[in-house]
Motif scaffolding. Structure first.
Motif, PDB file in Angstrom:
ATOM      1  N   ARG A  26     -71.108  39.730  70.268  1.00 22.06           N
ATOM      2  CA  ARG A  26     -71.175  38.582  69.142  1.00 22.06           C
ATOM      3  C   ARG A  26     -71.260  37.243  69.785  1.00 22.06           C
ATOM      4  NH1 ARG A  26     -71.778  38.175  64.859  1.00 22.06           N
ATOM      5  NH2 ARG A  26     -69.684  37.483  63.698  1.00 22.06           N
ATOM      6  N   ALA A  54     -64.908  39.720  71.996  1.00 19.39           N
ATOM      7  CA  ALA A  54     -66.413  39.131  71.241  1.00 19.39           C
ATOM      8  C   ALA A  54     -67.420  39.412  72.207  1.00 19.39           C
ATOM      9  CB  ALA A  54     -66.081  38.033  70.841  1.00 19.39           C
ATOM     10  N   VAL A  71     -64.643  33.636  65.594  1.00 18.27           N
ATOM     11  CA  VAL A  71     -66.085  33.723  66.134  1.00 18.27           C
ATOM     12  C   VAL A  71     -67.118  33.174  65.219  1.00 18.27           C
ATOM     13  CG1 VAL A  71     -67.760  35.430  66.989  1.00 18.27           C
ATOM     14  CG2 VAL A  71     -65.564  35.680  67.603  1.00 18.27           C
ATOM     15  N   ALA A  72     -67.162  33.553  64.077  1.00 18.14           N
ATOM     16  CA  ALA A  72     -68.211  33.125  63.094  1.00 18.14           C
ATOM     17  C   ALA A  72     -68.192  31.696  63.096  1.00 18.14           C
ATOM     18  CB  ALA A  72     -67.748  33.584  61.737  1.00 18.14           C
ATOM     19  N   GLU A 108     -59.589  37.561  73.309  1.00 16.25           N
ATOM     20  CA  GLU A 108     -60.346  37.556  72.330  1.00 16.25           C
ATOM     21  C   GLU A 108     -61.699  37.144  72.617  1.00 16.25           C
ATOM     22  OE1 GLU A 108     -56.205  37.018  71.144  1.00 16.25           O
ATOM     23  OE2 GLU A 108     -57.306  36.049  72.505  1.00 16.25           O
ATOM     24  N   PRO A 157     -59.836  41.026  61.787  1.00 16.00           N
ATOM     25  CA  PRO A 157     -60.500  39.761  61.014  1.00 16.00           C
ATOM     26  C   PRO A 157     -60.166  38.518  61.406  1.00 16.00           C
ATOM     27  CG  PRO A 157     -59.352  41.680  59.721  1.00 16.00           C
ATOM     28  CD  PRO A 157     -59.258  41.949  61.167  1.00 16.00           C
ATOM     29  N   GLU A 176     -62.977  37.857  64.045  1.00 18.31           N
ATOM     30  CA  GLU A 176     -64.239  37.601  63.427  1.00 18.31           C
ATOM     31  C   GLU A 176     -64.275  36.448  62.885  1.00 18.31           C
ATOM     32  OE1 GLU A 176     -67.730  38.054  62.499  1.00 18.31           O
ATOM     33  OE2 GLU A 176     -66.705  39.860  63.641  1.00 18.31           O
ATOM     34  N   ARG A 177     -63.273  35.763  62.132  1.00 14.88           N
ATOM     35  CA  ARG A 177     -63.372  34.380  61.449  1.00 14.88           C
ATOM     36  C   ARG A 177     -63.460  33.558  62.423  1.00 14.88           C
ATOM     37  NH1 ARG A 177     -59.222  36.956  57.991  1.00 14.88           N
ATOM     38  NH2 ARG A 177     -57.683  35.671  59.287  1.00 14.88           N
ATOM     39  N   ASP A 200     -68.227  46.685  67.391  1.00 10.18           N
ATOM     40  CA  ASP A 200     -68.591  45.628  66.392  1.00 10.18           C
ATOM     41  C   ASP A 200     -67.308  45.230  65.381  1.00 10.18           C
ATOM     42  OD1 ASP A 200     -72.031  46.876  66.388  1.00 10.18           O
ATOM     43  OD2 ASP A 200     -71.041  45.639  67.657  1.00 10.18           O
ATOM     44  N   ASP A 201     -66.477  46.033  65.194  1.00  5.87           N
ATOM     45  CA  ASP A 201     -65.544  45.726  63.960  1.00  5.87           C
ATOM     46  C   ASP A 201     -64.314  44.925  65.074  1.00  5.87           C
ATOM     47  OD1 ASP A 201     -67.119  46.844  62.238  1.00  5.87           O
ATOM     48  OD2 ASP A 201     -66.081  48.751  62.581  1.00  5.87           O
ATOM     49  N   LEU A 202     -64.503  43.710  64.976  1.00  2.00           N
ATOM     50  CA  LEU A 202     -63.260  42.780  65.388  1.00  2.00           C
ATOM     51  C   LEU A 202     -62.233  42.701  64.674  1.00  2.00           C
ATOM     52  CD1 LEU A 202     -65.696  39.935  67.244  1.00  2.00           C
ATOM     53  CD2 LEU A 202     -64.352  41.936  68.207  1.00  2.00           C
TER      54      LEU A 202
END
Length: 594
Positions: free
Chosen positions: A525, A520, A487-488, A516, A481, A484-485, A477-479
């Motif tokens: 995600r 995800a 994907v968000a 990447e 940073p 993560e940004r 779960d901890d992609l």
């Protein structure tokens, strides 16, 4: 008022049936030949009220050595015995055989009655008989003398019997039913009726029971010739059955509560064979005959013997019996007309023994077993369903590891500890796959094949692993940073237009390449629809909900409009729905929801 059942045993009818007639006013001998010969050849029944003892039903069993199997069918389910010896006949060989059988069955409650006291002094016979009983399970029974002809001593018999019955523990009315049949006949207009002694549990009108492989319904119940709605053990009961022919249920069959008892023809037991009851000398079980007869309830089944080692023996029954762990069997050698002794049931679902030395290993495994114990069963079986344990007569406690499955704690912990090893080994051999399938994990760990039921394997998966789309994958779960940004940002785009998947340009702008996107997807995600095409998790359910508003069947164009997306996304998305079984494709390329 309490009802009790007692068996009358002893030797060849020297006052035995006469005693029952005198106590009850009913003749237990049912056949003309019995009356003519003065010899009981089948089970007889009578009942009466005993002051202080309630209603007492008598099962009068034959005494002659030719009818020992019939005698055992009568005493098998009965917890109390009236042991009869004639004052003018004394202790007989048949008396010894009856006593050996009762001792093997561990009958502890009873009454010694010396009959025909009007023909001889009962005192010497009483002392001799008590000495014989004193070496057995009936060692503490009281003794009374009487005459069925003059009536002397009959009140003392009734009083002593009432005292004995007051000490007998009441059986559990909620216990599973195992009702041993000793008679089966047809009644015009009613159908099949079976009779027997119900040792525990309750039989009621409307109940569904099992006999052999057949399910039957209870049409009516009688106890001592009176119709009742229900009868609880211990009781003499007649059951009118619906769904079975008289010829399909016989003496030795048992009516069972569904889901209880294991009907098996292979059983491992611990035997306690005596050379001589009076000498209390045990024989070597390895010296048992190769074939013998197993008695339980009203059943008598031939069996082949395989010694395992020490007192442990495997019995191969010619006919399956409904058994539970802890049952007490009686072993008899029909060739020598000899009761060999008892056998305690240790395992009703034993493993097949094939390899050299398997019998000795099996004996070592069974050495700790003394009765129905959950811990012992789980240590030997590792993993077993709760319903199987209950059918075996093993009390189930605690929480299952998954569904209705119970496991030995040490064995289960070892399997759980191996799951990460299985995942790592699979990933090393298959770097392009996110993780092994649940089926691969099941086979590697040696779990039972449950078809599509993955409950057991899933229960073994713990952090940092999880189950996703039928595979065991690492929880990531901890992609990073930056990822993560990115994907968000994709998820924000999809929140406004759920099926407007980001195109190549958008992905390039967000620096989401193949690796990447794969990370995800592994993290849950995003979900992959096709190569380079991702949507938010749960896209299939959302697509089906949107397509429900479209007339069925629908075209690609109609689907695209309903989903608010492009052909680039709609084509692989519909193909994914096809593969998942959510949609069906017709010959004209139109689709409809399944």
């Amino acid at each position: 008022m309490r009802t009790s059942v007692v068996a009358t045993a002893g030797h060849v009818d020297h006052g035995k049936s006469s005693l029952v007639r005198a106590l009850t006013g009913r003749d237990p001998d049912r056949y003309a030949e019995e009356k003519r010969r003065g010899l009981t050849i089948d089970l007889g029944y009578a009942w009466t009220e005993v002051p202080g003892g309630g209603t007492v039903a008598f099962v009068d069993v034959p005494g002659h050595e030719r009818f020992v199997p019939t005698m055992l069918a009568g005493v098998g389910p009965v917890p109390v015995v009236v042991f009869v010896v004639a004052a003018d006949g004394g202790w007989m060989p048949q008396s010894a055989e009856h006593l050996a059988a009762l001792d093997a069955l561990d009958v502890r409650h009873g009454l010694l009655v010396i009959t025909r006291a009007d023909l001889a002094d009962p005192a010497p016979v009483r002392e001799a008989a008590l000495a014989e009983l004193g070496r057995t399970s009936l060692r503490d029974v009281p003794a009374v003398a009487c005459s069925a002809v003059t009536g002397e001593g009959l009140d003392a018999v009734r009083a002593a019997l009432a005292d004995v019955l007051a000490t007998v523990p009441a059986p559990d009315p909620a216990a599973p039913v195992r009702f041993w049949v000793d008679r089966s006949f047809s009644v015009t207009g009613a159908g099949t009726v079976v009779t027997g002694t119900l040792p525990a549990g309750t039989v009621a009108v409307g109940d569904e029971l099992v006999v052999g492989e057949r399910t039957v319904n209870v049409r009516g119940v009688q106890s001592l010739e009176r119709p009742v709605e229900r009868a609880a053990g211990v009781a003499r009961v007649a059951v009118n059955l619906r769904g079975v022919d008289r010829r399909d249920v016989r003496r030795g069959d048992a009516l069972l509560t569904p889901g209880t008892h294991v009907r098996t023809d292979l059983v491992d037991v611990r035997v306690d064979v005596r050379v001589d009851v009076r000498a209390d000398v045990r024989a070597d079980p390895a010296g048992l005959p190769a074939e013998l007869v197993v008695h339980l309830g009203s059943a008598a089944v031939p069996a082949r013997v395989r010694p395992l080692g020490g007192p442990l023996v495997r019995l191969q029954l010619r006919t399956p019996l409904p058994l539970v762990v802890g049952d007490r069997l009686l072993l008899r050698d029909p060739a020598r007309h000899e009761v060999l002794g008892p056998a305690a049931v240790l395992d009703v679902l034993p493993p097949v023994l094939r390899r050299r030395g398997a019998a000795a290993a099996r004996a070592a495994t069974l050495a700790e077993v003394r009765g129905p114990d959950l811990g012992s069963e789980l240590r030997r079986r590792h993993l077993v369903r709760g319903r199987t344990l209950r059918a075996m007569g093993v009390p189930v406690a605690g929480e299952p590891v998954a569904g209705d499955w119970y496991a030995d704690p040490a064995w289960w912990a070892a399997r759980r500890a191996r799951v990460p090893e299985v995942v790592r080994a699979y990933r090393a051999a298959n770097p392009l796959h996110p993780g092994p399938t649940l089926e691969h994990v099941r086979r590697t760990l040696g779990l039972p094949d449950l078809g599509h039921d993955t409950t057991l394997v899933t229960a073994l998966v713990t952090d940092p692993l999880r189950v996703r789309e039928g595979r065991v994958v690492e929880r990531t779960d901890d992609l990073p940073p930056a990822v993560e940004r990115a994907v968000a940002a994709v998820l924000a785009d999809l929140s406004a237009a759920p099926f407007a998947a980001p195109d190549v340009e958008r992905l390039r702008e967000l620096r989401l390449g193949r690796s990447e996107l794969a990370a995800a997807v592994r993290a849950g995600r995003l979900e992959r629809v096709a190569e380079g095409l991702v949507l938010a998790p749960g896209y299939r359910d959302r697509a089906v909900a949107a397509l429900r508003a479209v007339p069925q069947p629908f075209s690609l164009s109609q689907a695209r409009q309903a989903l608010g997306t492009s052909r680039r996304v709609a084509v692989p998305l519909l193909e994914a729905l096809d593969a998942a079984g959510a949609t069906v494709r017709d010959a004209d390329d139109r689709r409809r929801l399944r």
